[in-house]
Design a protein around this motif. Structure first.
Motif, PDB file in Angstrom:
ATOM      1  N   ARG A  99       2.608   1.480   9.347  1.00 58.13           N
ATOM      2  CA  ARG A  99       1.564   0.669   8.726  1.00 58.13           C
ATOM      3  C   ARG A  99       0.968   1.401   7.528  1.00 58.13           C
ATOM      4  NH1 ARG A  99      -3.273  -1.068  12.433  1.00 58.13           N
ATOM      5  NH2 ARG A  99      -2.923   1.079  12.971  1.00 58.13           N
ATOM      6  N   TRP A 100       0.639   2.682   7.688  1.00 58.24           N
ATOM      7  CA  TRP A 100       0.042   3.431   6.590  1.00 58.24           C
ATOM      8  C   TRP A 100       1.064   3.752   5.504  1.00 58.24           C
ATOM      9  CZ3 TRP A 100      -4.756   3.041   5.786  1.00 58.24           C
ATOM     10  CH2 TRP A 100      -5.635   2.880   6.858  1.00 58.24           C
ATOM     11  N   SER A 110       1.793  -4.583   5.657  1.00 55.52           N
ATOM     12  CA  SER A 110       1.350  -3.411   6.417  1.00 55.52           C
ATOM     13  C   SER A 110       0.035  -3.678   7.133  1.00 55.52           C
ATOM     14  CB  SER A 110       1.216  -2.196   5.505  1.00 55.52           C
ATOM     15  OG  SER A 110       0.137  -2.363   4.607  1.00 55.52           O
ATOM     16  N   LEU A 111      -0.835  -4.487   6.537  1.00 55.03           N
ATOM     17  CA  LEU A 111      -2.089  -4.828   7.202  1.00 55.03           C
ATOM     18  C   LEU A 111      -1.869  -5.782   8.374  1.00 55.03           C
ATOM     19  CD1 LEU A 111      -4.472  -5.272   4.149  1.00 55.03           C
ATOM     20  CD2 LEU A 111      -4.386  -3.362   5.752  1.00 55.03           C
ATOM     21  N   LEU A 112      -0.835  -6.600   8.288  1.00 53.34           N
ATOM     22  CA  LEU A 112      -0.552  -7.572   9.344  1.00 53.34           C
ATOM     23  C   LEU A 112       0.283  -6.995  10.481  1.00 53.34           C
ATOM     24  CD1 LEU A 112       0.349 -10.757   7.283  1.00 53.34           C
ATOM     25  CD2 LEU A 112      -1.736 -10.308   8.569  1.00 53.34           C
ATOM     26  N   TYR A 140       0.015  -4.814  12.891  1.00 52.34           N
ATOM     27  CA  TYR A 140      -0.497  -4.699  14.253  1.00 52.34           C
ATOM     28  C   TYR A 140      -1.707  -5.592  14.498  1.00 52.34           C
ATOM     29  CZ  TYR A 140       2.463  -0.612  14.408  1.00 52.34           C
ATOM     30  OH  TYR A 140       3.541   0.231  14.366  1.00 52.34           O
ATOM     31  N   ASN A 141      -1.958  -6.555  13.632  1.00 52.08           N
ATOM     32  CA  ASN A 141      -3.134  -7.407  13.777  1.00 52.08           C
ATOM     33  C   ASN A 141      -2.674  -8.800  14.227  1.00 52.08           C
ATOM     34  OD1 ASN A 141      -5.508  -8.829  13.554  1.00 52.08           O
ATOM     35  ND2 ASN A 141      -6.128  -7.791  11.667  1.00 52.08           N
ATOM     36  N   ASN A 142      -2.661  -9.042  15.523  1.00 51.22           N
ATOM     37  CA  ASN A 142      -2.137 -10.298  16.061  1.00 51.22           C
ATOM     38  C   ASN A 142      -3.017 -11.488  15.724  1.00 51.22           C
ATOM     39  OD1 ASN A 142       0.109  -9.094  17.187  1.00 51.22           O
ATOM     40  ND2 ASN A 142      -1.000  -8.544  19.045  1.00 51.22           N
ATOM     41  N   GLU A 143      -4.345 -11.294  15.668  1.00 49.78           N
ATOM     42  CA  GLU A 143      -5.242 -12.406  15.343  1.00 49.78           C
ATOM     43  C   GLU A 143      -5.016 -12.890  13.915  1.00 49.78           C
ATOM     44  OE1 GLU A 143      -6.593  -9.410  16.428  1.00 49.78           O
ATOM     45  OE2 GLU A 143      -6.742  -9.982  18.540  1.00 49.78           O
ATOM     46  N   LEU A 144      -4.878 -11.942  12.985  1.00 52.37           N
ATOM     47  CA  LEU A 144      -4.655 -12.309  11.590  1.00 52.37           C
ATOM     48  C   LEU A 144      -3.285 -12.946  11.401  1.00 52.37           C
ATOM     49  CD1 LEU A 144      -6.071 -12.294   8.894  1.00 52.37           C
ATOM     50  CD2 LEU A 144      -5.171 -10.012   8.489  1.00 52.37           C
ATOM     51  N   LYS A 145      -2.286 -12.433  12.127  1.00 52.14           N
ATOM     52  CA  LYS A 145      -0.958 -13.050  12.067  1.00 52.14           C
ATOM     53  C   LYS A 145      -1.011 -14.489  12.551  1.00 52.14           C
ATOM     54  CE  LYS A 145       1.433  -9.609  14.041  1.00 52.14           C
ATOM     55  NZ  LYS A 145       2.548  -8.902  14.677  1.00 52.14           N
TER      56      LYS A 145
END
Length: 99
Positions: A33-34, A81-83, A85-90
């Motif tokens: 991600r980073w 990269s921001l998406l 590990y972010n399941n809600e945003l996905k």
């Protein structure tokens, strides 16, 4: 060839290349991600430098197409990269896209 012309021919290319290497290393050593975020940010810096007129070895096409291409790819890498590990945003983006 004068010293100024030789220096200008490379422009910011070594800086962008070093940033890309750092982004890839961060991807493998620290976190994907980073690493993706770093690589996307470096590509967007390249777009800003190309827009400001510092082409050098980065100037392959016209300035407009280089800036649009680099900014687009950089933005997509940062967003991905921001998406990562972010399941809600996905879920939100998929619902907006009709998926």
């Amino acid at each position: 060839m004068s010293d100024r012309t030789e220096r200008e021919s490379w422009g910011p290319y070594p800086l962008i290349l070093a940033g890309a290497v750092i982004g890839v290393l961060v991807t493998f050593v620290v976190d994907p991600r980073w690493g993706g975020f770093t690589l996307g940010a470096v590509i967007m810096v390249a777009a800003a430098l190309r827009f400001a007129g510092y082409g050098g070895a980065m100037a392959v096409r016209s300035k407009v197409s280089d800036v649009i291409t680099l900014a687009g790819f950089g933005f997509v890498l940062v967003l991905t990269s921001l998406l990562l590990y972010n399941n809600e945003l996905k879920a939100l983006i998929l619902s907006l896209l009709g998926g």
